[in-house]
Write a protein that holds these residues in place. Sequence first.
Motif, mmCIF file in Angstrom:
data_model
loop_
_atom_site.group_PDB
_atom_site.id
_atom_site.type_symbol
_atom_site.label_atom_id
_atom_site.label_comp_id
_atom_site.label_asym_id
_atom_site.label_seq_id
_atom_site.Cartn_x
_atom_site.Cartn_y
_atom_site.Cartn_z
ATOM 1 N N MET A 1 0.852 -1.194 0.000
ATOM 2 C CA MET A 1 0.000 0.000 0.000
ATOM 3 C C MET A 1 0.888 1.245 0.000
ATOM 4 O O MET A 1 1.862 1.309 0.735
ATOM 5 N N PRO A 2 0.596 2.233 -0.841
ATOM 6 C CA PRO A 2 1.448 3.432 -0.893
ATOM 7 C C PRO A 2 1.367 4.245 0.393
ATOM 8 O O PRO A 2 0.380 4.193 1.121
ATOM 9 N N LEU A 3 2.432 4.993 0.631
ATOM 10 C CA LEU A 3 2.499 5.849 1.813
ATOM 11 C C LEU A 3 1.450 6.950 1.724
ATOM 12 O O LEU A 3 1.327 7.620 0.704
ATOM 13 N N THR A 4 0.694 7.138 2.801
ATOM 14 C CA THR A 4 -0.335 8.190 2.824
ATOM 15 C C THR A 4 -0.150 9.177 3.973
ATOM 16 O O THR A 4 -0.631 10.308 3.892
ATOM 17 N N HIS A 5 0.510 8.752 5.064
ATOM 18 C CA HIS A 5 0.647 9.587 6.254
ATOM 19 C C HIS A 5 2.093 9.514 6.764
ATOM 20 O O HIS A 5 2.652 8.409 6.865
ATOM 21 N N LEU A 6 2.660 10.669 7.088
ATOM 22 C CA LEU A 6 4.049 10.706 7.543
ATOM 23 C C LEU A 6 4.172 11.586 8.788
ATOM 24 O O LEU A 6 3.752 12.743 8.794
ATOM 25 N N LEU A 7 4.792 11.011 9.813
ATOM 26 C CA LEU A 7 5.010 11.681 11.093
ATOM 27 C C LEU A 7 6.501 11.932 11.274
ATOM 28 O O LEU A 7 7.314 11.035 11.024
ATOM 29 N N TYR A 8 6.880 13.143 11.688
ATOM 30 C CA TYR A 8 8.292 13.451 11.977
ATOM 31 C C TYR A 8 8.418 13.857 13.444
ATOM 32 O O TYR A 8 7.671 14.718 13.924
ATOM 33 N N LEU A 9 9.412 13.265 14.134
ATOM 34 C CA LEU A 9 9.609 13.519 15.561
ATOM 35 C C LEU A 9 11.016 14.065 15.813
ATOM 36 O O LEU A 9 12.016 13.409 15.508
ATOM 37 N N HIS A 10 11.071 15.266 16.383
ATOM 38 C CA HIS A 10 12.350 15.927 16.646
ATOM 39 C C HIS A 10 12.994 15.395 17.924
ATOM 40 O O HIS A 10 12.400 14.627 18.678
ATOM 41 N N GLY A 11 14.209 15.830 18.176
ATOM 42 C CA GLY A 11 14.964 15.363 19.329
ATOM 43 C C GLY A 11 14.835 16.260 20.556
ATOM 44 O O GLY A 11 14.076 17.243 20.563
ATOM 45 N N PHE A 12 15.601 15.919 21.590
ATOM 46 C CA PHE A 12 15.607 16.648 22.859
ATOM 47 C C PHE A 12 16.047 18.087 22.630
ATOM 48 O O PHE A 12 17.043 18.345 21.956
ATOM 49 N N GLN A 17 11.344 23.170 13.802
ATOM 50 C CA GLN A 17 12.190 24.086 13.034
ATOM 51 C C GLN A 17 13.592 23.534 12.801
ATOM 52 O O GLN A 17 14.441 24.236 12.238
ATOM 53 N N SER A 18 13.845 22.299 13.209
ATOM 54 C CA SER A 18 15.170 21.721 12.976
ATOM 55 C C SER A 18 15.431 21.612 11.472
ATOM 56 O O SER A 18 14.501 21.534 10.663
ATOM 57 N N THR A 19 16.701 21.599 11.116
ATOM 58 C CA THR A 19 17.068 21.526 9.699
ATOM 59 C C THR A 19 16.499 20.275 9.047
ATOM 60 O O THR A 19 15.926 20.329 7.947
ATOM 61 N N LYS A 20 16.632 19.129 9.715
ATOM 62 C CA LYS A 20 16.153 17.871 9.121
ATOM 63 C C LYS A 20 14.629 17.880 8.988
ATOM 64 O O LYS A 20 14.092 17.449 7.969
ATOM 65 N N ALA A 21 13.934 18.358 10.005
ATOM 66 C CA ALA A 21 12.472 18.412 9.932
ATOM 67 C C ALA A 21 12.022 19.299 8.783
ATOM 68 O O ALA A 21 11.091 18.952 8.030
ATOM 69 N N ARG A 22 12.676 20.442 8.615
ATOM 70 C CA ARG A 22 12.284 21.360 7.540
ATOM 71 C C ARG A 22 12.604 20.790 6.162
ATOM 72 O O ARG A 22 11.862 20.995 5.200
ATOM 73 N N LEU A 23 13.710 20.048 6.057
ATOM 74 C CA LEU A 23 14.054 19.413 4.783
ATOM 75 C C LEU A 23 13.024 18.359 4.389
ATOM 76 O O LEU A 23 12.608 18.286 3.228
ATOM 77 N N VAL A 24 12.615 17.540 5.367
ATOM 78 C CA VAL A 24 11.614 16.518 5.078
ATOM 79 C C VAL A 24 10.276 17.180 4.739
ATOM 80 O O VAL A 24 9.587 16.781 3.791
ATOM 81 N N ALA A 25 9.915 18.218 5.482
ATOM 82 C CA ALA A 25 8.666 18.937 5.206
ATOM 83 C C ALA A 25 8.681 19.544 3.810
ATOM 84 O O ALA A 25 7.679 19.498 3.077
ATOM 85 N N ALA A 26 9.831 20.113 3.421
ATOM 86 C CA ALA A 26 9.937 20.729 2.098
ATOM 87 C C ALA A 26 9.807 19.683 1.003
ATOM 88 O O ALA A 26 9.188 19.932 -0.041
ATOM 89 N N ARG A 27 10.374 18.488 1.235
ATOM 90 C CA ARG A 27 10.264 17.421 0.239
ATOM 91 C C ARG A 27 8.801 16.978 0.095
ATOM 92 O O ARG A 27 8.322 16.741 -1.014
ATOM 93 N N VAL A 28 8.120 16.854 1.223
ATOM 94 C CA VAL A 28 6.711 16.476 1.175
ATOM 95 C C VAL A 28 5.915 17.512 0.389
ATOM 96 O O VAL A 28 5.123 17.171 -0.503
ATOM 97 N N GLN A 29 6.134 18.774 0.701
ATOM 98 C CA GLN A 29 5.366 19.839 0.047
ATOM 99 C C GLN A 29 5.645 19.902 -1.450
ATOM 100 O O GLN A 29 4.732 20.086 -2.260
ATOM 101 N N ALA A 30 6.921 19.716 -1.816
ATOM 102 C CA ALA A 30 7.310 19.878 -3.215
ATOM 103 C C ALA A 30 6.951 18.675 -4.080
ATOM 104 O O ALA A 30 6.533 18.835 -5.229
ATOM 105 N N ARG A 31 7.099 17.470 -3.531
ATOM 106 C CA ARG A 31 6.967 16.277 -4.380
ATOM 107 C C ARG A 31 5.835 15.332 -3.969
ATOM 108 O O ARG A 31 5.414 14.503 -4.758
ATOM 109 N N HIS A 32 5.392 15.452 -2.724
ATOM 110 C CA HIS A 32 4.373 14.523 -2.237
ATOM 111 C C HIS A 32 3.277 15.265 -1.465
ATOM 112 O O HIS A 32 2.980 14.936 -0.317
ATOM 113 N N PRO A 33 2.666 16.273 -2.082
ATOM 114 C CA PRO A 33 1.673 17.078 -1.361
ATOM 115 C C PRO A 33 0.438 16.287 -0.954
ATOM 116 O O PRO A 33 -0.348 16.759 -0.128
#
Length: 200
Positions: A1-12, A17-33
Motif C-alpha cells: 500500500m502506498p504511503l499516505t501519512h508521515l510523522l516526523y519527531l524531533h529530538g531533545f 524548526q530543525s534543519t532535518k524536519a524542515r528538509l523533510v517537510a519541504a520534500r513532502v510539500q514539493a513532491r508529495h503534497p
Amino acid sequence: MPLTHLLYLHGFRSSPQSTKARLVAARVQARHPELVWWCPQLPPSPRQAMDELLAGIADWPRASMAVVGSSLGGFYATVIAEQTGSRAVLLNPAVHPARDLARHIGEHTAWHDPNERFFFRAAYIDELRAMEQPPKAPAAQAAMARSFAIIAKGDEVLDWREMCARYPRARVKLLEGSDHAISEFPEYVDEVFDFLLAPA
C-alpha cells in the motif's frame, strides 16, 4: 500500500524548526503534497508526548503510515513503530534515553528559541524507562525489520556502536564521519524517501 501519512519527531531540546524536519517537510510539500504530514512540537514529558502522538495518529491507516525520528525522536519513532507496525526511519536514534538524559534533569533552553525554557523533571526518566522494549521482544524485532537507520560514527552525543547493536535487523546506513545532527542530511533525503515510498 502506498504511503499516505508521515510523522516526523524531533529530538531533545529541538523543534519542528530543525534543519532535518524542515528538509523533510519541504520534500513532502514539493513532491508529495498528497501525504498527510505532521511534525508536532513535543512536550518535555515522554508520557505526555507519547499520549499526544498516539491520539494524533489514532485514525491513521497503519498499513500506509510511516514515522521519521531524530535522536530522542528516534526512540519515540521506535516505540510508535512497535505499537503500530509502521515503517520507521531513525536518524542517530537514542538507544538508552533514560540513562543518557538522567544527567540533564533541570531547566533548559529550546535549541531554536533561546527565549523558550522548559524543565526536564526526574520523573521523566521513569517515563522513558517504562517505554523501553527489550530488543529481542517480538514487537521490537518486527519493528526493526521495517526500519531504516542512518547512524554516524562521528556522533558526538550518542555511541554509534550502541545504535548499531540496538538495531541489528534494520537496514543501516553507517556514516564514517558526520555528527549528531547529520549535517549533510540533504545528501540522504532521496534515500530516506526511497525507503518510505518503496512497496512493502
